[in-house]
Design a protein around this motif. Structure first.
Motif, mmCIF file in Angstrom:
data_model
loop_
_atom_site.group_PDB
_atom_site.id
_atom_site.type_symbol
_atom_site.label_atom_id
_atom_site.label_comp_id
_atom_site.label_asym_id
_atom_site.label_seq_id
_atom_site.Cartn_x
_atom_site.Cartn_y
_atom_site.Cartn_z
ATOM 1 N N ARG A 52 0.848 -1.203 0.000
ATOM 2 C CA ARG A 52 0.000 0.000 0.000
ATOM 3 C C ARG A 52 0.882 1.251 0.000
ATOM 4 N N TYR A 53 0.294 2.349 -0.420
ATOM 5 C CA TYR A 53 1.045 3.611 -0.364
ATOM 6 C C TYR A 53 1.422 3.880 1.085
ATOM 7 N N PRO A 54 2.704 4.125 1.353
ATOM 8 C CA PRO A 54 3.158 4.269 2.742
ATOM 9 C C PRO A 54 2.896 5.660 3.323
ATOM 10 N N ASP A 55 1.609 5.974 3.489
ATOM 11 C CA ASP A 55 1.299 7.214 4.190
ATOM 12 C C ASP A 55 1.683 7.034 5.661
ATOM 13 N N VAL A 56 1.460 8.041 6.449
ATOM 14 C CA VAL A 56 1.920 7.995 7.840
ATOM 15 C C VAL A 56 1.299 6.819 8.602
ATOM 16 N N LYS A 57 0.012 6.564 8.356
ATOM 17 C CA LYS A 57 -0.680 5.477 9.054
ATOM 18 C C LYS A 57 -0.132 4.118 8.632
ATOM 19 N N LYS A 80 16.411 -9.524 5.595
ATOM 20 C CA LYS A 80 15.315 -8.949 6.348
ATOM 21 C C LYS A 80 14.702 -7.795 5.548
ATOM 22 N N LEU A 81 13.433 -7.555 5.792
ATOM 23 C CA LEU A 81 12.747 -6.425 5.167
ATOM 24 C C LEU A 81 12.925 -5.219 6.082
ATOM 25 N N ILE A 82 13.668 -4.218 5.610
ATOM 26 C CA ILE A 82 14.009 -3.058 6.438
ATOM 27 C C ILE A 82 13.391 -1.801 5.837
ATOM 28 N N LEU A 83 12.652 -1.075 6.659
ATOM 29 C CA LEU A 83 12.013 0.145 6.188
ATOM 30 C C LEU A 83 13.045 1.242 5.950
ATOM 31 N N ASP A 84 12.825 2.027 4.898
ATOM 32 C CA ASP A 84 13.581 3.247 4.668
ATOM 33 C C ASP A 84 12.829 4.406 5.314
ATOM 34 N N LYS A 85 13.329 5.599 5.147
ATOM 35 C CA LYS A 85 12.628 6.777 5.653
ATOM 36 C C LYS A 85 11.290 6.897 4.923
ATOM 37 N N VAL A 86 10.281 7.359 5.644
ATOM 38 C CA VAL A 86 8.941 7.401 5.078
ATOM 39 C C VAL A 86 8.884 8.243 3.803
ATOM 40 N N ASP A 87 9.594 9.374 3.779
ATOM 41 C CA ASP A 87 9.577 10.231 2.586
ATOM 42 C C ASP A 87 10.181 9.507 1.389
ATOM 43 N N ASP A 88 11.264 8.795 1.623
ATOM 44 C CA ASP A 88 11.919 8.055 0.537
ATOM 45 C C ASP A 88 11.012 6.941 0.022
ATOM 46 N N MET A 89 10.305 6.284 0.921
ATOM 47 C CA MET A 89 9.411 5.208 0.506
ATOM 48 C C MET A 89 8.222 5.750 -0.282
ATOM 49 N N GLN A 90 7.720 6.890 0.116
ATOM 50 C CA GLN A 90 6.600 7.489 -0.612
ATOM 51 C C GLN A 90 7.001 7.875 -2.034
ATOM 52 N N VAL A 91 8.173 8.474 -2.167
ATOM 53 C CA VAL A 91 8.662 8.851 -3.497
ATOM 54 C C VAL A 91 8.869 7.612 -4.357
#
Length: 227
Positions: A52-57, A80-91
């Motif tokens: 899904r689109y990684p909005d804040v929620k 492992k699946l590692i999250l990036d910064k939210v802004d980078d993931m959204q872009v």
């Protein structure tokens, strides 16, 4: 080694689902492994969340739950699946799946992969909408995506497999039709496009995990329906 066999003709179900002859599918079973059902439903729901689109929620939910799936991704990808910064993931999500001046590298809609013309609207979408209505699955009013978006289909099959104890054959049919009729046929090209074009590891590892998991679906089905 004892060969496990599901209590129905899995090969015929796969062929029927892929051919689009959904009304002809036949499934019979009287038992299943409840633990395997719960595990499968949880994995599918997490994969749905991750696509899904990684909005804040969504990002917050991913951050809370991703660690519980370390074993899953290490088994299927060695990472492992590692999250990036939210802004980078959204872009990156937008670039990969939504809009891109050079063309979207990985459309998340099954119809694009299952029609020769790469159509966004197809008979597959019509069949899927009808199936969702018949099995009591409704999109939230605020959802503007088409039903054959990968994250919606993953959520659907997660819910269907989790409803075996309530809806029985109807839920099982929904699970098999969408898994083998839509998700599996689109996954190889969809996931390989992500792996080739993604600029951050999160989506590369996610795509690798989904592809290997879906390719292992026959074995997973045996775990669910064989004791």
């Amino acid at each position: 080694m004892l060969e496990l066999k599901v209590p129905f003709d899995l090969q015929k179900i796969k062929e029927t689902a892929k051919a689009g002859n959904w009304e002809d599918i036949v499934i019979n079973f009287d038992r299943y492994d409840e633990t395997a059902v719960i595990n499968l439903s949880n994995i599918l729901m997490f994969l749905s969340l991750a696509f899904r689109y990684p909005d804040v929620k969504v990002y917050s939910r991913l951050k809370e739950s991703v660690r519980y799936f370390d074993d899953f991704f290490e088994e299927y990808t060695g990472q492992k699946l590692i999250l990036d910064k939210v802004d980078d993931m959204q872009v990156e999500y937008t670039r990969l799946f939504v809009t891109n001046k050079d063309g979207v590298p990985a459309s998340p809609y099954a119809s694009v992969y299952l029609t020769d013309e790469g159509l966004l609207y197809s008979d597959y979408l019509i069949k899927l909408k009808d199936l969702m209505i018949k099995t009591g699955f409704e999109l939230k009013e605020e959802c503007k995506d088409l039903e054959d978006n990968i994250y919606i289909m993953l959520e659907y099959i997660s819910i269907m497999i989790g409803r075996l104890n309530v809806d029985g054959i109807s839920a099982a049919k929904g699970f098999f039709l969408v898994s083998y009729g839509l998700v599996l046929p689109m996954c190889e090209k969809f996931c390989k496009n992500i792996i080739e074009h993604a600029r951050i590891d999160f989506y590369k590892v996610l795509a690798m995990g989904l592809l290997e998991f879906i390719n292992d679906l026959d074995g997973i089905v045996e775990e669910v329906f064989c004791e």
